[in-house]
Design an enzyme around this catalytic site. Structure first.
Site, PDB file in Angstrom:
ATOM      1  N   CYS A 104       4.171  -2.082   3.094  1.00 54.76           N
ATOM      2  CA  CYS A 104       4.240  -2.002   1.635  1.00 54.76           C
ATOM      3  C   CYS A 104       4.576  -0.574   1.201  1.00 54.76           C
ATOM      4  O   CYS A 104       5.708  -0.140   1.366  1.00 54.76           O
ATOM      5  CB  CYS A 104       2.945  -2.517   1.007  1.00 54.76           C
ATOM      6  SG  CYS A 104       3.141  -2.929  -0.759  1.00 54.76           S
ATOM      7  N   HIS A 198       2.915  -8.073   3.106  1.00 52.64           N
ATOM      8  CA  HIS A 198       1.650  -7.763   3.792  1.00 52.64           C
ATOM      9  C   HIS A 198       1.441  -8.725   4.962  1.00 52.64           C
ATOM     10  O   HIS A 198       0.906  -9.824   4.792  1.00 52.64           O
ATOM     11  CB  HIS A 198       0.473  -7.882   2.813  1.00 52.64           C
ATOM     12  CG  HIS A 198       0.395  -6.765   1.836  1.00 52.64           C
ATOM     13  ND1 HIS A 198      -0.586  -5.811   1.867  1.00 52.64           N
ATOM     14  CD2 HIS A 198       1.203  -6.444   0.790  1.00 52.64           C
ATOM     15  CE1 HIS A 198      -0.396  -4.946   0.879  1.00 52.64           C
ATOM     16  NE2 HIS A 198       0.693  -5.319   0.210  1.00 52.64           N
ATOM     17  N   GLU A 200      -0.741  -8.510   7.093  1.00 48.40           N
ATOM     18  CA  GLU A 200      -2.176  -8.615   7.327  1.00 48.40           C
ATOM     19  C   GLU A 200      -2.872  -9.541   6.329  1.00 48.40           C
ATOM     20  O   GLU A 200      -4.084  -9.786   6.441  1.00 48.40           O
ATOM     21  CB  GLU A 200      -2.816  -7.225   7.268  1.00 48.40           C
ATOM     22  CG  GLU A 200      -3.004  -6.632   5.885  1.00 48.40           C
ATOM     23  CD  GLU A 200      -1.730  -6.068   5.266  1.00 48.40           C
ATOM     24  OE1 GLU A 200      -0.658  -6.191   5.896  1.00 48.40           O
ATOM     25  OE2 GLU A 200      -1.802  -5.520   4.156  1.00 48.40           O
TER      26      GLU A 200
END
Length: 762
Positions: A104, A198, A200
């Site tokens: 990001c 993202h 994650e």
């Protein structure tokens, strides 16, 4: 995407994967974002050893000292140009050195660093899940297309400002099939990737796979990564349970790979290509060299010292970043080091070949100078030739790194350049290899290069294998005089010490304590009496009177058209008067002194002092041929150049040269040319020097010694010299001309008074 298709992709199995050897020291920069924890979690679960630092809680130098294996830049609020802290500087430094991954804002930092614009993406996307298209390479290797990924951003890099060095790796496809907002970028050369989404996030599919792919990347470039991946695959395919230890392991493997890529790249640079180096060597422009073996055996200490210049190490990080190599080398040389080892590896040891070149230059003209060792991960003849051209007398060959065929080839090539290498070993197998090679100097590394543990007994245990005529050095872990005594007891001939000396507040005192067991301040030698030069001599009578009074140097002016210039017959009579008064006796120095290096100016002052009285001919801007002719004709012991003559002339004149300088003039402290610099205000002007400028000149270089001239006379010579305070010890002599004259002629009485006054100073 409808709520019915939302899938929780978070890790349901918290057991981490086995540790990834190439991700043993990953550093994650936290840009103050809650997702940083999730990034950390995914990295650890995939086998990385991770340390987290917030973007304003660590400096770039501290980060460099951590010696990370990979760098990850986390998401974060704000704009990369104003809110990313150290992130962009970290990318700039580690680019081309280690793998870097940005998430990001991390990707936006990459985009920004290389000149792209990060601006409004056209819509605010916080928690939006979109299908991802990608190129199937790098972080996306082995992953399916149209992966659902979650986006939390309102900014993004733009297609129109995409930097030339970056390529788009993933995107959200538009309905017409064209590429939408940039979701991923990759550097075309360096091992750098970024993602705008993202991975994650619990709503992103195959996020762990992306991190897994990144963690297995190695090296600073994609070419290096490919080479290392192939090597790892080949090694894995050939590995058997009884296979011997690989030649390159752990940190050695990483450094080797990095240096290999760097050397390959350097070979492509015009002026640094192998053919360029060979052409330079063929012109015989490499600095003169000395024998490593002879210099080691001619040590002032019972155990010879190899003193090392290194600013950092893989095991200790950065510990002496601000020390400059030539200043440190001069201290080592004058303290009694037989060898100066210079680390030239830039990333892990913070050195360079320029350090070695500067070290060799600072030793110019130094009698009994130390040998200069290039300590580097040598695997190519190119590095050995580069070292010789920079001034190295020897290079390091590490047996652990090199297959025997390559080791033997490099050893023989080094010998062909006149350099006996220092061959490094660590165990009995490697020692046997070094002996088979015929190495004359073998160093045993007491530090295990895999565990970094130090065992000072390693060298002693291997001593019995070493032929009696081979010089054996202990290479690590020496810190105290007792360590040196233990080495001597075990039959070790030399020691290499680096970090301990580099950390010492006073390198000279540390060496004295380490090698000789002597504590307390270094005793100062008794100050020698001032040398006295009576210049502008115009008669044999004045020359004889000056010598009778105790003058050491008698100068006569050889500059046509000046008022003190002497004619041919007078010059001959003055020469005869001076040479009939020559001192007799031995000029030998002690055998102990001959084993230590001496500063160029120091040894020349001693030579002049022992040989007096001496006849000096003063010239100013005359042809070299005239200077040489008159030196021979009048048997001049010293030539004094008082004009703008090139420094190099000193090496073409067959006697020592005294050269006139004004304070601050370039070249005054350059070694290897003039024997003594003369500080003067002008040619016979009778004007005193500005003593503050003299002090500043002497403070620049604590080894420079000078003759002082300009405005001196019997009544002020003592006060003038003493007004320099402690720096007056660096004034080895005084020079007078108009100060011993009356009515434009030399006064024998003033000559006697001046000599008496000058000799009373000390």
């Amino acid at each position: 995407m409808s709520s019915s298709s939302v899938v929780d992709h978070s890790p349901h199995d918290s057991a981490p994967s086995p540790l990834v050897p190439t991700a043993s020291n990953l550093i994650l920069i936290d840009n103050y974002d809650s997702f940083t924890w999730n990034v950390y979690q995914y990295l650890v679960l995939e086998g990385a050893k991770v340390t987290v630092f917030r973007n304003d809680q660590i400096t770039i130098d501290e980060l460099i000292a951590k010696n990370p294996t990979q760098l990850v830049i986390s998401p974060g609020p704000g704009h990369p140009g104003t809110d990313s802290g150290i992130s962009r500087d970290a990318i700039r430094h580690f680019a081309g050195k280690i793998p870097i991954f940005g998430v990001c804002m991390g990707q936006q930092c990459i985009f920004d660093v290389y000149g792209g614009d990060v601006c409004f993406a056209g819509e605010i996307l916080h928690g939006k899940t979109s299908p991802l298209r990608h190129d199937g390479k790098g972080a996306y290797a082995g992953l399916s297309q149209d992966l659902p990924v979650t986006r939390y951003h309102s900014l993004a890099g733009t297609h129109v400002t995409l930097p030339e060095c970056l390529e788009v790796t993933s995107w959200i496809a538009k309905e017409d099939g064209s590429k939408g907002v940039i979701m991923g970028v990759r550097h075309k050369e360096y091992t750098i990737e970024g993602v705008q989404f993202h991975p994650e996030s619990i709503l992103s599919a195959e996020g762990r796979g992306m991190f897994r792919n990144f963690l297995h990347m190695q090296g600073g470039t994609w070419a290096e990564n490919e080479r290392l991946q192939k090597a790892a695959q080949a090694q894995a395919a050939n590995t058997k349970s009884d296979a011997p230890t690989p030649k390159k392991s752990n940190i050695l493997q990483k450094i080797y790979a990095h240096r290999k890529a760097a050397v390959d790249a350097q070979k492509q640079i015009p002026s640094l290509r192998p053919s360029d180096l060979q052409a330079a060597y063929n012109l015989s422009i490499a600095p003169p060299q000395i024998s490593l073996v002879d210099r080691l055996r001619n040590s002032p200490f019972d155990v010879a010292l190899c003193a090392e210049i290194k600013r950092a190490s893989p095991s200790k990080g950065v510990f002496a970043l601000d020390i400059d190599a030539p200043s440190q080398a001069r201290k080592y040389a004058l303290a009694g080091a037989s060898v100066i080892s210079v680390l030239t590896e830039p990333e892990w040891f913070k050195g360079s070949i320029d350090d070695l070149r500067a070290v060799r230059q600072v030793l110019n003209g130094m009698p009994n100078r130390p040998a200069v060792l290039r300590k580097e991960f040598i695997f190519d003849e190119y590095q050995i030739l580069e070292a010789r051209l920079a001034g190295a007398d020897t290079v390091l060959l590490i047996v652990k790194m090199l297959e025997y065929e390559l080791l033997e080839r490099l050893y023989k090539y080094s010998l062909s350049l006149g350099m006996e290498p220092l061959v490094e070993v660590q165990n009995t197998e490697e020692m046997a290899t070094a002996i088979k090679l015929g190495a004359k100097v073998i160093g045993v590394n007491n530090r295990n290069l895999e565990s970094f543990e130090v065992d000072l007994g390693t060298t002693g245990r291997l001593r019995s294998m070493v032929p009696s005529d081979t010089f054996l050095c202990a290479l690590s872990g020496i810190n105290t005089h007792q360590d040196v005594l233990d080495c001597k007891r075990d039959g070790v001939n030399g020691i290499l010490v680096g970090e301990a000396i580099m950390r010492a507040p006073d390198a000279t005192q540390f060496i004295r304590e380490l090698c000789a067991g002597l504590t307390g301040p270094v005793p100062k030698s008794a100050a020698e009496p001032l040398l006295v030069k009576i210049c502008g001599t115009r008669s044999a009578e004045a020359a004889a009177e000056a010598i009778k009074a105790g003058a050491d140097l008698v100068g006569m002016i050889m500059v046509p058209g000046t008022k003190r210039c002497v004619d041919h017959e007078t010059a001959l009579s003055i020469s005869q008067a001076v040479h009939m008064s020559k001192k007799t006796g031995s000029t030998e120095v002690s055998s102990q002194a001959s084993k230590s290096a001496r500063d160029f100016f120091n040894i020349n002052a001693e030579i002049i002092r022992k040989r007096g009285p001496l006849l000096v001919g003063v010239f100013m801007n005359q042809p070299l041929e005239e200077v040489l002719e008159k030196q021979h004709l009048y048997d001049l012991d010293i030539v004094q150049l008082h004009g703008d003559e090139p420094l190099e002339w000193a090496n073409l004149i067959p006697v020592p040269v005294v050269r006139k300088f004004k304070p601050g003039q370039v070249g005054l402290a350059t070694r290897g040319y003039h024997a003594v610099p003369l500080l003067d205000s002008g040619a016979g002007s009778g004007t005193l020097l500005d003593l503050e400028s003299v002090k500043k000149e002497l403070e620049k270089d604590e080894q420079v010694t000078v003759l002082l001239a300009g405005g001196l006379e019997p009544s002020n010579v003592v006060e003038t010299v003493k007004s320099l305070g402690p720096l007056s010890e660096r004034v080895i002599g005084v020079d007078v001309s108009s100060g011993v004259e009356e009515g434009g002629k030399q006064s024998l009485e003033k000559i006697r008074e001046f000599v008496k006054a000058a000799k009373s100073v000390r």
